[in-house]
Design an enzyme around this catalytic site. Structure first.
Site, PDB file in Angstrom:
ATOM      1  N   GLU A   1       0.841  -1.207   0.000  1.00 44.95           N
ATOM      2  CA  GLU A   1       0.000   0.000   0.000  1.00 44.95           C
ATOM      3  C   GLU A   1       0.870   1.249   0.000  1.00 44.95           C
ATOM      4  O   GLU A   1       0.684   2.139   0.830  1.00 44.95           O
ATOM      5  CB  GLU A   1      -0.889   0.010   1.237  1.00 44.95           C
TER       6      GLU A   1
ATOM      7  N   GLU B   1      -5.393  -8.508  -1.155  1.00 45.73           N
ATOM      8  CA  GLU B   1      -6.005  -8.647   0.176  1.00 45.73           C
ATOM      9  C   GLU B   1      -7.486  -8.412   0.005  1.00 45.73           C
ATOM     10  O   GLU B   1      -7.894  -7.342  -0.444  1.00 45.73           O
ATOM     11  CB  GLU B   1      -5.463  -7.611   1.168  1.00 45.73           C
TER      12      GLU B   1
HETATM   13  C1  GAL Z   1      -4.386  -3.381   4.710  1.00 43.08           C
HETATM   14  C2  GAL Z   1      -2.907  -3.606   4.938  1.00 43.08           C
HETATM   15  C3  GAL Z   1      -2.701  -4.769   5.882  1.00 43.08           C
HETATM   16  C4  GAL Z   1      -3.573  -4.631   7.092  1.00 43.08           C
HETATM   17  C5  GAL Z   1      -5.007  -4.442   6.665  1.00 43.08           C
HETATM   18  C6  GAL Z   1      -5.962  -4.246   7.795  1.00 43.08           C
HETATM   19  O1  GAL Z   1      -4.686  -2.181   4.156  1.00 43.08           O
HETATM   20  O2  GAL Z   1      -2.254  -3.858   3.731  1.00 43.08           O
HETATM   21  O3  GAL Z   1      -1.355  -4.839   6.241  1.00 43.08           O
HETATM   22  O4  GAL Z   1      -3.138  -3.531   7.812  1.00 43.08           O
HETATM   23  O5  GAL Z   1      -5.108  -3.321   5.886  1.00 43.08           O
HETATM   24  O6  GAL Z   1      -5.995  -5.347   8.596  1.00 43.08           O
END
Ligand code: GAL
Length: 967
Positions: free
Chosen positions: A196, A275
């Protein structure tokens, strides 16, 4: 410059070679990793990833080994993922977890990622490696090592100190990952750079990519854009090989439908959701993870995940699939110990309806290959019922179609029936489809599988496979739904409903056999048509969710009836199954006909033939064999000797820095930031000595711990109070000794280091005291001399097995009171609840024996309950491992899961709990008990994690007494 020139030359040469050798070219040319050539093991195009030229749907889930410090249980989680249909695991590697000190790296014991990658391969999972350097992940400093707080400059950019630091990390982690690349016979297929990253330093991104490639990483690299799709790192300098993004739908009502936009920015990348939210993290004082699991439940998954598949995604990774535990001081200030996340596999590793929901999707994606390559035919609200949204995909080669339906208002719980027009190669027909409540459906039309032809089905297909002599397909629908499955045959087939209730009709003219399920248990229909025989299993989504599937060299096997089937293999006529049961059960086994005998976890079980499949009875766990001891008598010792005037702090570090690389400017000097003196975790003590003039009226302090922080203050052993942030503490009348040494003792907690979203080094925000100034007329602050003490050894760890995040600077933590083998027989006996009577720290110890039968998996947790009006915090050590941080007046966590391997299930265990009373009233510990969260008979075999005890770490016979020891 030169690097890039050669890079593109290699790429051009590679593509040229590919064409000369006659590699088939499709409309969209394959992109390959820029430093690889035509023989790239991992390549991709607009539609999907390809491994050795074969299209794949990558169905992955995030698992963070550092949140489960018991390697035998890594295997458990990985096997459960595999059993539930995942074909990949996504792993954040946490830099800080491996590097307690600049130049020092540890990949042994619970940090042995080499072993982890081996296990993933044994489990049959690909790996998506994500080593940062920055990972976020709600962990301390977002995964940055704590020694980096002392370095100069900004981070996540091209600053020299940071560049040297992260290159050091990559030089350690890359060679390990390299050994496990699929190109080297391993299973790592993709590598993420950064995470990110929105700050736009393209040289920084490019430098990571160049470094990673120079380190020999020859699988495609990608980045994970926050809340995509968008254009971030999709092209230009700093763009990795593939484009990817993340997506968290926290409110169903806001479901996105713009995933296809990814192709606007990266036309040659498949739609890759690196993700995909499968829950969310919970802050201190939050709702708790039961509520989270309820919110992100199986119905939620049904809508959100099927929607994303309807958007054309062919790589997705759930964050998290197993959340685990932010044990020790791993949490950043925004989360507490449990990182259950409401994920499909819960913190204590149990699986439920939510896991089953993912499994139904996973098995389908594995079986139905035409979905790996689809074009969108249409998408939007349906013409005749605008409350339903339909996405229609079609495979350009096979013309197989996918109709993905959900409520337009995704959180709608309405029951709807719509008329769906199926318009494919051999049918143009309008059929009724029901969507009851929060439902999502993927319906398939014009699909050839095995030797069969599916015209369409308004039930969902869970799987299909072809064994020698038999094709098998499984369909499911919500209970009570109308559904029909239409198969095409050249001549009238013989239909034999072996179990359940199924209606069927033969239409001679069209050659259609239409079946509809009446929902009376999982129905089995055998069909003979002159082609290879077909067995259909038709059930509800719950019944389908109970199926387990494995592929063996002798064919695919299905079973139903046990809590878990981990593996299957066939030798001769024997099928060997391993798995877990939660009760006595009958297991139905659908195996090739020649299989006659079955073993379960190595033992032969009697098999009967029923309706052409096998049935075996499996024993469940014997619940009488497990009973947890009551924790009655505790040993207690108060332990804040640091508050006393005569405490010997001569060995403590003098805090005399006048400059700092912190992100926070100190208000007064010297710098009283614990990180600057190498003390990075937990509670830290400051002692300020001054020669009393008699004019000192108090001290102004500014404690900085991160959110929900706190500190307590004493003068010459007298408690002045606790606070967070700025406060002036008034000295009681006559408390200052004139012309003599006086001491202010301050214990400041550290709630973890902030995450670091940008290049401003927020992870270096002050921990400790920003300001300390004596108050009073003619009082000079320069007369006060400060000393500091945190965890023993600072960055030079005494206990490398448990590591940096396991220890803070409490007296008991520094002196081994946390460890098994520490002799507490001189401590006072107490029972709980116990009032300590005064603010400060007290320690409680207890031990208990466990006698869990071998091959039982019994999740055990420690539970603290008390009236929330008491203002205290507790640090829970089990067998030397800090496995819980508890704040009585904040919550929400009361149950702390203790993983086997750290917990000794077959012998003695120790608990040490430090309680910090923030006021006199609150200094106490409520009820503490062990609780059991289930019982399973299991093939899991857990090895104890090796870690030193008291005798190993503290010289033999050296007995520490309350205040006889300094440091
Ligand atoms: C995403 C990030 C992860 C984690 C997640 C929330 O945006 O890439 O590392 O922080 O959010 O659990």
């Amino acid at each position: 410059m030169q690097k890039k020139f050669w890079g593109s030359l290699v790429l051009v040469a590679g593509l040229l070679c590919a064409n000369l050798l006659g590699t088939p070219t499709s409309v969209k040319a394959d992109s390959v990793s820029k430093t690889t050539n035509k023989s790239a093991v991992v390549s991709f195009d607009h539609y999907s990833l390809k491994i050795n030229g074969e299209r794949k749907f990558i169905y992955s889930g995030e698992f963070e080994y550092w949140r489960l410090p018991s390697p035998s249980l890594w295997k458990d989680v990985l096997q459960k993922m595999k059993a539930n249909g995942f074909n990949a695991v996504t792993i954040y590697f946490n830099w800080g977890y491996h590097s307690p000190k600049k130049g020092v790296y540890d990949f042994s014991g619970i940090r042995d990622v080499n072993r982890l990658l081996d296990m993933a391969k044994e489990a049959g999972l690909y790996v998506i490696a994500r080593p940062g350097p920055y990972v976020n992940a709600e962990t301390d400093a977002g995964g940055f090592p704590n020694w980096l707080t002392k370095e100069e400059g900004k981070v996540r950019n091209s600053d020299p100190a940071y560049t040297a630091a992260y290159e050091e990390w990559l030089s350690h982690i890359d060679p390990i990952i390299k050994k496990h690349l699929i190109t080297k016979g391993g299973n790592v297929i993709l590598y993420q750079v950064e995470n990110e990253y929105g700050s736009g330093d393209a040289d920084y991104m490019q430098n990571i990519i160049d470094k990673v490639k120079a380190d020999g990483i020859d699988v495609p690299t990608f980045h994970n854009q926050q809340d995509g799709p968008g254009s971030q790192w999709a092209s230009g300098t700093g763009a990795p090989d593939m484009y990817a993004f993340d997506s968290y739908t926290k409110t169903l009502g806001n479901l996105k439908t713009n995933f296809g936009d990814a192709h606007k920015y990266a036309p040659n990348s498949p739609i890759f959701v690196a993700e995909l939210g499968n829950g969310w993290f919970d802050p201190w004082g939050g709702v708790g993870y039961d509520a989270m699991r309820q919110k992100f439940n199986a119905d939620y998954q049904n809508v959100v995940y099927k929607n994303i598949i309807g958007e054309g995604a062919t790589l997705l990774s759930y964050y998290m699939t197993y959340g685990g535990t932010s044990w020790g001081y791993l949490p950043f200030p925004g989360v507490y110990t449990s990182y259950d996340y409401g994920a499909a596999i819960s913190e204590n590793r149990t699986i439920d309806a939510k896991t089953a929901g993912q499994k139904r999707i996973a098995y389908m994606l594995d079986a139905v290959k035409p979905i790996y390559e689809t074009d969108s035919l249409s998408e939007g609200p349906m013409a005749d019922n605008a409350s339903i949204r339909l996405a229609k995909l079609q495979n350009p080669k096979t013309q197989t179609q996918f109709y993905i339906l959900r409520h337009e208002q995704a959180d709608s719980t309405n029951n709807d029936e719509v008329s769906l027009n199926i318009n494919s190669a051999d049918v143009n027909k309008t059929v009724p489809v029901t969507l009851n409540g929060q439902a999502g459906k993927i319906l398939i039309a014009n699909y050839k599988f095995g030797h069969q032809k599916l015209v369409y089905s308004t039930a969902e297909m869970m799987t299909n496979y072809s064994n020698r002599g038999k094709d098998v397909a499984v369909f499911y629908s919500q209970k009570g739904d109308k559904n029909e499955t239409v198969l095409k045959f050249d001549r009238k087939p013989q239909v034999n409903v072996r179990s359940g209730k199924v209606d069927y009709q033969w239409n001679e003219k069209e050659g259609y056999l239409t079946l509809s399920n009446q929902y009376q248990g999982l129905a089995q229909v055998d069909i003979r048509s002159g082609r290879q025989n077909l067995m259909l299993l038709l059930g509800t989504d719950d019944e389908a969710g109970q199926l387990w599937q494995q592929k063996t060299h002798a064919g695919t096997i299905l079973e139903s009836g046990s809590y878990l089937v981990r593996s299957a293999s066939v030798k001769g006529r024997t099928l060997a199954l391993t798995g877990d049961t939660d009760k006595r059960t009958t297991l139905k086994v659908y195996a090739p006909d020649f299989v006659k005998t079955v073993t379960w976890n190595g033992e032969r079980v009697r098999a009967r033939t029923v309706n052409g499949s096998l049935e075996v009875d499996l024993a469940g766990p014997d619940t009488r064999k497990v009973s947890l001891p009551k924790l009655t008598t505790w040993r207690y010792q108060e332990a804040s000797p640091e508050t006393e005037l005569n405490f010997d702090d001569s060995q403590w570090t003098i805090a005399d820095h006048t400059t700092t690389n912190s992100n926070t400017k100190p208000t007064t000097l010297p710098v009283l930031y614990s990180d600057d003196y190498g003390f990075h975790h937990g509670n830290v003590w400051f002692r300020g000595h001054f020669n009393g003039s008699g004019n000192e009226t108090g001290i102004k302090l500014y404690g900085s711990s991160g959110s929900h922080g706190a500190y307590s203050v004493w003068l010459n052993g007298k408690f002045l109070g606790s606070a967070d942030g700025r406060k002036t503490f008034t000295f009681p009348e006559d408390a200052v000794k004139k012309d003599q040494d006086n001491v202010v003792s301050v214990m400041v907690t550290n709630m973890g280091h902030e995450e670091n979203w940008g290049i401003t080094p927020t992870f270096k925000n002050a921990r400790g005291l920003r300001e300390a100034s004596l108050q009073g007329t003619d009082v000079s602050n320069e007369t006060i001399q400060w000393r500091i003490q945190g965890n023993q050894g600072g960055e030079d760890l005494k206990d490398t097995a448990r590591g940096a995040y396991n220890y803070g600077g409490l007296y008991g933590e520094r002196n081994g009171w946390t460890l098994p083998g520490y002799r507490d027989s001189a401590w006072r006996k107490v029972s709980l609840p116990n009032n300590q009577g005064e603010a400060g720290v007290g320690w409680y110890r207890n031990s208990f024996d466990l006698n869990i039968p071998k091959n039982y998996d019994v999740p055990i947790a420690l539970k603290i309950t008390d009236d929330p009006s008491y203002n205290y915090r507790a640090y829970i050590y089990v067998n030397g491992w800090l496995y819980g941080q508890y704040i009585n007046n904040l919550g929400p966590q009361h149950e702390f899961y203790l993983p086997s391997g750290l917990l000794n299930e077959h012998g003695k265990n120790n608990i040490s709990i430090a309680v910090w009373g923030l006021d006199d009233q609150g200094a106490r510990l409520g009820n503490v008990e062990l609780v059991q969260d289930g019982i399973y008979k299991s093939s899991l075999n857990v090895q104890q994690v090796k870690a030193p005890d008291y005798q190993d770490l503290f010289s033999k016979g050296h007995h520490h007494t309350k205040s006889g020891v300094h440091q």
